[in-house]
Design a protein around this motif. Sequence first.
Motif, PDB file in Angstrom:
ATOM      1  N   LYS A 125     -20.647   3.837 -57.741  1.00  0.00           N
ATOM      2  CA  LYS A 125     -21.217   5.128 -58.130  1.00  0.00           C
ATOM      3  C   LYS A 125     -22.563   4.907 -58.819  1.00  0.00           C
ATOM      4  N   ASP A 126     -23.447   5.873 -58.654  1.00  0.00           N
ATOM      5  CA  ASP A 126     -24.750   5.778 -59.312  1.00  0.00           C
ATOM      6  C   ASP A 126     -24.734   6.548 -60.613  1.00  0.00           C
ATOM      7  N   TYR A 127     -25.293   5.938 -61.633  1.00  0.00           N
ATOM      8  CA  TYR A 127     -25.364   6.605 -62.926  1.00  0.00           C
ATOM      9  C   TYR A 127     -26.801   6.656 -63.391  1.00  0.00           C
ATOM     10  N   GLU A 128     -27.125   7.700 -64.122  1.00  0.00           N
ATOM     11  CA  GLU A 128     -28.408   7.737 -64.781  1.00  0.00           C
ATOM     12  C   GLU A 128     -28.124   7.646 -66.268  1.00  0.00           C
ATOM     13  N   LEU A 129     -28.756   6.676 -66.932  1.00  0.00           N
ATOM     14  CA  LEU A 129     -28.562   6.528 -68.363  1.00  0.00           C
ATOM     15  C   LEU A 129     -29.804   7.061 -69.059  1.00  0.00           C
ATOM     16  N   ARG A 130     -29.615   8.012 -69.972  1.00  0.00           N
ATOM     17  CA  ARG A 130     -30.746   8.535 -70.743  1.00  0.00           C
ATOM     18  C   ARG A 130     -30.739   7.840 -72.097  1.00  0.00           C
ATOM     19  N   ILE A 131     -31.820   7.163 -72.381  1.00  0.00           N
ATOM     20  CA  ILE A 131     -31.889   6.386 -73.605  1.00  0.00           C
ATOM     21  C   ILE A 131     -32.745   7.113 -74.644  1.00  0.00           C
ATOM     22  N   ALA A 132     -32.268   7.197 -75.864  1.00  0.00           N
ATOM     23  CA  ALA A 132     -33.099   7.731 -76.939  1.00  0.00           C
ATOM     24  C   ALA A 132     -32.979   6.777 -78.114  1.00  0.00           C
ATOM     25  N   PHE A 143     -31.778   1.959 -91.659  1.00  0.00           N
ATOM     26  CA  PHE A 143     -31.088   0.683 -91.435  1.00  0.00           C
ATOM     27  C   PHE A 143     -31.642  -0.067 -90.222  1.00  0.00           C
ATOM     28  N   GLY A 144     -32.579   0.551 -89.523  1.00  0.00           N
ATOM     29  CA  GLY A 144     -33.088  -0.068 -88.305  1.00  0.00           C
ATOM     30  C   GLY A 144     -32.997   0.919 -87.160  1.00  0.00           C
ATOM     31  N   GLU A 145     -33.342   0.460 -85.967  1.00  0.00           N
ATOM     32  CA  GLU A 145     -33.369   1.382 -84.838  1.00  0.00           C
ATOM     33  C   GLU A 145     -31.985   1.745 -84.342  1.00  0.00           C
ATOM     34  N   LYS A 146     -31.741   3.046 -84.247  1.00  0.00           N
ATOM     35  CA  LYS A 146     -30.480   3.523 -83.667  1.00  0.00           C
ATOM     36  C   LYS A 146     -30.743   3.916 -82.220  1.00  0.00           C
ATOM     37  N   LEU A 147     -29.767   3.608 -81.368  1.00  0.00           N
ATOM     38  CA  LEU A 147     -29.957   3.869 -79.954  1.00  0.00           C
ATOM     39  C   LEU A 147     -28.808   4.710 -79.412  1.00  0.00           C
ATOM     40  N   VAL A 148     -29.144   5.734 -78.653  1.00  0.00           N
ATOM     41  CA  VAL A 148     -28.104   6.552 -78.038  1.00  0.00           C
ATOM     42  C   VAL A 148     -28.302   6.528 -76.530  1.00  0.00           C
ATOM     43  N   VAL A 149     -27.243   6.249 -75.815  1.00  0.00           N
ATOM     44  CA  VAL A 149     -27.304   6.226 -74.358  1.00  0.00           C
ATOM     45  C   VAL A 149     -26.398   7.328 -73.841  1.00  0.00           C
ATOM     46  N   ARG A 150     -26.970   8.224 -73.071  1.00  0.00           N
ATOM     47  CA  ARG A 150     -26.139   9.265 -72.449  1.00  0.00           C
ATOM     48  C   ARG A 150     -25.883   8.875 -71.004  1.00  0.00           C
ATOM     49  N   LEU A 151     -24.619   8.922 -70.591  1.00  0.00           N
ATOM     50  CA  LEU A 151     -24.286   8.515 -69.220  1.00  0.00           C
ATOM     51  C   LEU A 151     -24.079   9.731 -68.342  1.00  0.00           C
ATOM     52  N   LEU A 152     -24.838   9.798 -67.264  1.00  0.00           N
ATOM     53  CA  LEU A 152     -24.656  10.903 -66.332  1.00  0.00           C
ATOM     54  C   LEU A 152     -24.375  10.345 -64.942  1.00  0.00           C
ATOM     55  N   GLN A 201     -38.405   7.029 -79.203  1.00  0.00           N
ATOM     56  CA  GLN A 201     -38.812   6.936 -77.799  1.00  0.00           C
ATOM     57  C   GLN A 201     -37.639   7.379 -76.929  1.00  0.00           C
ATOM     58  N   ASP A 202     -37.942   7.764 -75.702  1.00  0.00           N
ATOM     59  CA  ASP A 202     -36.838   8.030 -74.787  1.00  0.00           C
ATOM     60  C   ASP A 202     -37.185   7.613 -73.377  1.00  0.00           C
ATOM     61  N   GLY A 203     -36.183   7.222 -72.626  1.00  0.00           N
ATOM     62  CA  GLY A 203     -36.397   6.728 -71.263  1.00  0.00           C
ATOM     63  C   GLY A 203     -35.116   6.780 -70.458  1.00  0.00           C
ATOM     64  N   ARG A 204     -35.185   6.260 -69.265  1.00  0.00           N
ATOM     65  CA  ARG A 204     -34.028   6.326 -68.370  1.00  0.00           C
ATOM     66  C   ARG A 204     -33.758   4.990 -67.698  1.00  0.00           C
ATOM     67  N   ILE A 205     -32.504   4.762 -67.367  1.00  0.00           N
ATOM     68  CA  ILE A 205     -32.114   3.572 -66.618  1.00  0.00           C
ATOM     69  C   ILE A 205     -31.235   4.031 -65.465  1.00  0.00           C
ATOM     70  N   ALA A 206     -31.475   3.471 -64.281  1.00  0.00           N
ATOM     71  CA  ALA A 206     -30.566   3.753 -63.170  1.00  0.00           C
ATOM     72  C   ALA A 206     -29.566   2.614 -63.099  1.00  0.00           C
ATOM     73  N   MET A 207     -28.294   2.943 -62.949  1.00  0.00           N
ATOM     74  CA  MET A 207     -27.285   1.898 -62.911  1.00  0.00           C
ATOM     75  C   MET A 207     -26.271   2.215 -61.819  1.00  0.00           C
ATOM     76  N   ARG A 208     -25.828   1.175 -61.128  1.00  0.00           N
ATOM     77  CA  ARG A 208     -24.799   1.353 -60.120  1.00  0.00           C
ATOM     78  C   ARG A 208     -23.585   0.588 -60.571  1.00  0.00           C
ATOM     79  N   TYR A 209     -22.440   1.239 -60.589  1.00  0.00           N
ATOM     80  CA  TYR A 209     -21.226   0.557 -61.013  1.00  0.00           C
ATOM     81  C   TYR A 209     -20.046   1.101 -60.247  1.00  0.00           C
ATOM     82  N   SER A 210     -19.225   0.217 -59.712  1.00  0.00           N
ATOM     83  CA  SER A 210     -18.039   0.608 -58.949  1.00  0.00           C
ATOM     84  C   SER A 210     -18.375   1.614 -57.858  1.00  0.00           C
TER      85      SER A 210
END
Length: 680
Positions: free
Chosen positions: A379-386, A392-401, A368-377
Amino acid sequence: MTGKSENLSAGGLRLSPTTPLDEGSEGTATVTFASGTRITVPVHVVWRQTSGSNSEYGLRFDRLEGEDRVALLDAVYAQPGKTRDSEQFDALPGAHTAASEPISTLSPSHHAYYLRLIHRIEKTHSLSLADTDRLLFAVLQQGRDLASTLIEMKLTPYDKLESYLGDIYGIPYANLNMLKPDASILDIIPESVAISQNVVPIQRIAGNYIVAMADPLDLPARDIVHLRTKGQFELRFGFLKDVEKAIKAVYQGASIHSADMLIDEATAAGKTIELYKEVQEVADLETLRRLSDATPIVSLVDSILRSAVEERASDIHLEPVDDCIIVRFRLDGILHEMRTIPRNLLASVVSRIKIMARLDITERHVPQDGRIAMRYSGKDYELRIACIPTVFGEKLVVRLLEKNPTFKTLRSIGFSERNYQLFAPLVRRPYGMILFCGPTGSGKSTTLFACIQEIHDGTTNIMTVEDPVEYRVRGINHVELNPRRDLTFPTVLRSILRCDPDVIYVGEIRDRETADVAVRAALTGHLLFSTLHTNSAIQAITRLVDIGVEGHLIGASLIGVVGQRLIRNVCGWCRETYAVPSIEANLLRDVLGVEEVPKRLTRGRGCAHCHNTGYYGRSAVHEVVVVDEELRHRIGTSGSDATPLLDHLRKTDFQDLRADAVTRVIDGETTVQEVVRVTV
Ligand SMILES: [Zn+2]
């Protein structure tokens, strides 16, 4: 005369007036700040840069000393966020106003602190006015790191930095990036005191508490430390930002390495109420939700995401293996294992992130893939989740933009001077095709957006088709692929051509159909940018032939190709020079073609700033092929054979990727190993 200034420093001003000025002209400027402060300074125009109908000028303040200098310093630096005043300039022909827009990223308290500190450095080390000004500008306006700026400005060499900083208050300097505070002595100073007084206990030596303090002149804070430690203490001086970071890390567990507390909490809670046992095949929504909403899990996930941003990671990998979950960050293009998390937290951690990204938490067997909006310090970030099911189970990759990054200009992208001179004129051509090539993660989009920004002046229709849209730029029409709705590269490209475009960016050319439409667009009066996944610029040309585009059409449409890679820079904190061993000298001579091998080169020893890698940050290296008449002819006739093209390039000014990278080694910016890793 009216205008707008972008940078105002104690040394001068960058200004865009409506009436042209002459380079070299002199006069007096009266600067009036909204606060009422008014100073009169002799100025002269030192440079001029023209783009389109606008010109920018650099005005240098001459002989700014004494009272006037202090007044200007105060006005420029003392009030963060308040320097957007309008100023009156009435010396050069006529009068003009300017509004300065500092890019300061410092909070008011940091601003005041570093202003004080730099003045203290100016006194202790008798800095020249010019050096103080540069330092103030770098730290307060550009938000740069004070210690590395001191080194860059050659005010102190790296190996003397500690004593240089120690002299400021006559108290030894503690590099809190290297010294991890000892968590067992934290009780001596409670968190609230640490935060309010900017002090942090580091360790206990021979009965004495070693306490780092951001401002050793702060007497009330010293008294409190004296009281709490019953006089058993030694002071160290540390920068405010480091003290704050250390407090966060040890008291609040914000750093990924101190997430242990959260994990202990999570697993302890699991033992008592059996919440965190491995969720079996059929997990009901309720259980998963309960698991992932538990406070320790929420904090743990937050601390991972936050520390990834702080470490400048581009991606986070959560990888289940048989006995734990490995957390890895991609830093400067390379994956580093940061820590492990107990295996039994997998379902809760993954579900937590999935909920944030609005994914289906009950579905654990399909990607699956999706997105998260995050604000830190701030600045706004968009996190792309895959996520993807592994054995071994579910692997998760988060790309930070970063959401609204400030794009680099073509000038600052890192082209060598010769490559810049070759490439920059191409972007101003009215039509033709410009290709970028290199593997994923070689910085192609940064360069591309620098080009687009160069053109983007509101008078052109710029349209893109991307998969997916990476950055959104105001005034540019981004179209995202969606094959389910028949939005593919060729279909969207055809539609774009009906929308009166001037400049088109096609995310990637990977099939004949896209290539054909792209070539046709470039031949019919459009400037078209695209990328190809080839290793070299020449291969991009032969690849187009291979996928079926006629050679003479490529020759007629193509105006330039840029090959690009990112190489890691030697860490500025731990750089050192070393005598080049013979094996490396041979490599440089025989493989990399360096005729005169230098006796000494630069490398990073490895420190806490660079996770002991010796590298910090990356820069781009390029090869630029400009299609001239002869090359155009050869592309038209040689089919997919690269040899005649290369033969011709050798007769021109062409410098390949490796040659560009090698110059960076000689200049001490990177290492031989890095050049070999990236270009061989
Ligand atoms: Zn380092």
